[in-house]
Design an enzyme around this catalytic site. Structure first.
Site: not given
Length: 376
Positions: A125, A131, A226
């Site tokens: 992350q 993102s 995805y």
């Protein structure tokens, strides 16, 4: 170890490393060279880089002498063709859409890390550039829509009469979609959201939006975060539900993309025919074909009073913060491939390193890219 930051091609305002990250790399014994003016469009001056410990160099000095080259997008053809074999390049190169380029990279002996290929796992992350940049895109998409929309967003009750709130439809509840929901709600709009993944319903509702459900979606749990293609039966039901919501919408923000494939068409001309004049569509999937039948990338199309704005690079409209977040993603990734002394150390047993590596030692390394190449 010398890391070189190249100036981006025209139209790209972001920069790969910001002075704050340059200082952190210097503490790891990494010498950072920055092309003159590389950060200017993102409001990072050459003086700021120098104060952080960087050295200002020409593009030619960087590509010939630096060990690692940073460029969000692939440099201009006349420059990248002069890069010597064996260099390490790090950026966001969209290898699933540029398979011929991948073959050339392998042939040149480049080690290519494309950060848009990093597995979307919990551990990754802090390196997830998709993102961090999508968050900005979702925010900016709503502001762009509000600017283009000829009416108010919030409800107003005045002595002259009442104004109903704008109705916003968001297609896709990924990072961009969720930020778009939050921003549209802050502006006072009524928001509906469609996504093929029922699992996001709770997140959507927690932000104050209504979730449009369509049963029978293909399971996307094994797709690494995805989207996946849907069967024909589901697509028909999906179109019916989207058509109902689109006819009532004042603003539509579309975010649906499938890696390595053209973006799915979710808004047809028939749907556009039913929309209110003055309505606005922001298509964030414009670079891969768009989610409407009339989308054109980097262009605003007017179709029977509806404005369709195709823009897949909205993060570049907020270059200072977009660069800061991207640079932090890059730094977190570099900690996986550099020793504490700043030496390059590639551990392909690490799933993040392996996933992000597109080519190395003349071979294509990424499994998804391999599959696309084999199908061509």
């Amino acid at each position: 170890m010398i890391a070189g930051v190249l100036k981006e091609k025209p139209g790209e305002t972001r920069v790969s490393l910001v002075p704050e990250v340059v200082k952190q790399l210097s503490q790891m014994s990494v010498t950072v060279w920055v092309e003159q003016g590389a950060g200017a469009s993102a409001f990072y001056t050459d003086d700021a880089y120098i104060q952080a410990g960087a050295v200002i160099k020409t593009a030619m000095e960087i590509i010939t002498q630096a060990d690692i080259l940073f460029s969000l997008q692939l440099p201009e053809k006349d420059l990248w063709e002069q890069i010597p074999a064996g260099k390490v390049l790090i950026g966001v190169f969209q290898p699933l859409y540029h398979t011929q380029q991948v073959a050339q990279w392998a042939g040149r002996g480049f080690t290519i890390f494309s950060l848009d290929a990093i597995p979307r796992t919990t551990r990754a992350q802090s390196m997830d550039v998709l993102s961090s940049q999508a968050n900005i895109a979702g925010y900016k998409a709503v502001l762009l829509a509000a600017y283009a929309y000829p009416r108010y967003f919030p409800m107003f009750m005045t002595a002259a009469g009442s104004i109903a709130p704008a109705k916003v439809l968001i297609l896709g509840a990924g990072v961009a979609g969720l930020q778009a929901i939050a921003t549209a709600r802050r502006l006072g709009a009524v928001v509906e959201v469609f996504d093929t993944r029922p699992a996001v319903k709770e997140e959507v509702m927690s932000l104050g939006a209504r979730f449009v459900e369509v049963e029978g979606a293909a399971d996307a749990s094994g797709a690494g975060g995805y989207a996946v293609e849907q069967n024909e039966s589901y697509q028909l039901k999906q179109q019916e539900r989207i058509a109902e919501s689109a006819a009532k919408a004042d603003i539509i923000i579309t975010t649906a993309q499938i890696p390595g494939k053209a973006a799915p068409v979710l808004i047809t001309k028939t749907m556009l025919d039913q929309m209110r004049p003055g309505a606005v569509i922001i298509d964030l999937a414009a670079a891969t074909g768009g989610n409407t039948e009339v989308t054109r990338n980097d262009t605003t199309v007017e179709y029977k009073g509806v404005h369709i704005i195709g823009n897949s690079n909205l993060p570049a409209a907020m270059p200072a913060d977009a660069s800061k977040l991207y640079a932090k993603n890059v730094f977190n990734f570099l900690k996986l491939i550099l020793t504490k002394e700043g030496a390059l150390q590639l551990n392909f047993e690490d799933d993040i390193v392996q996933g992000a590596c597109i080519t190395h030692n003349g071979e294509v390394m990424n499994e998804r890219v391999k599959r696309v190449l084999e199908s061509v």
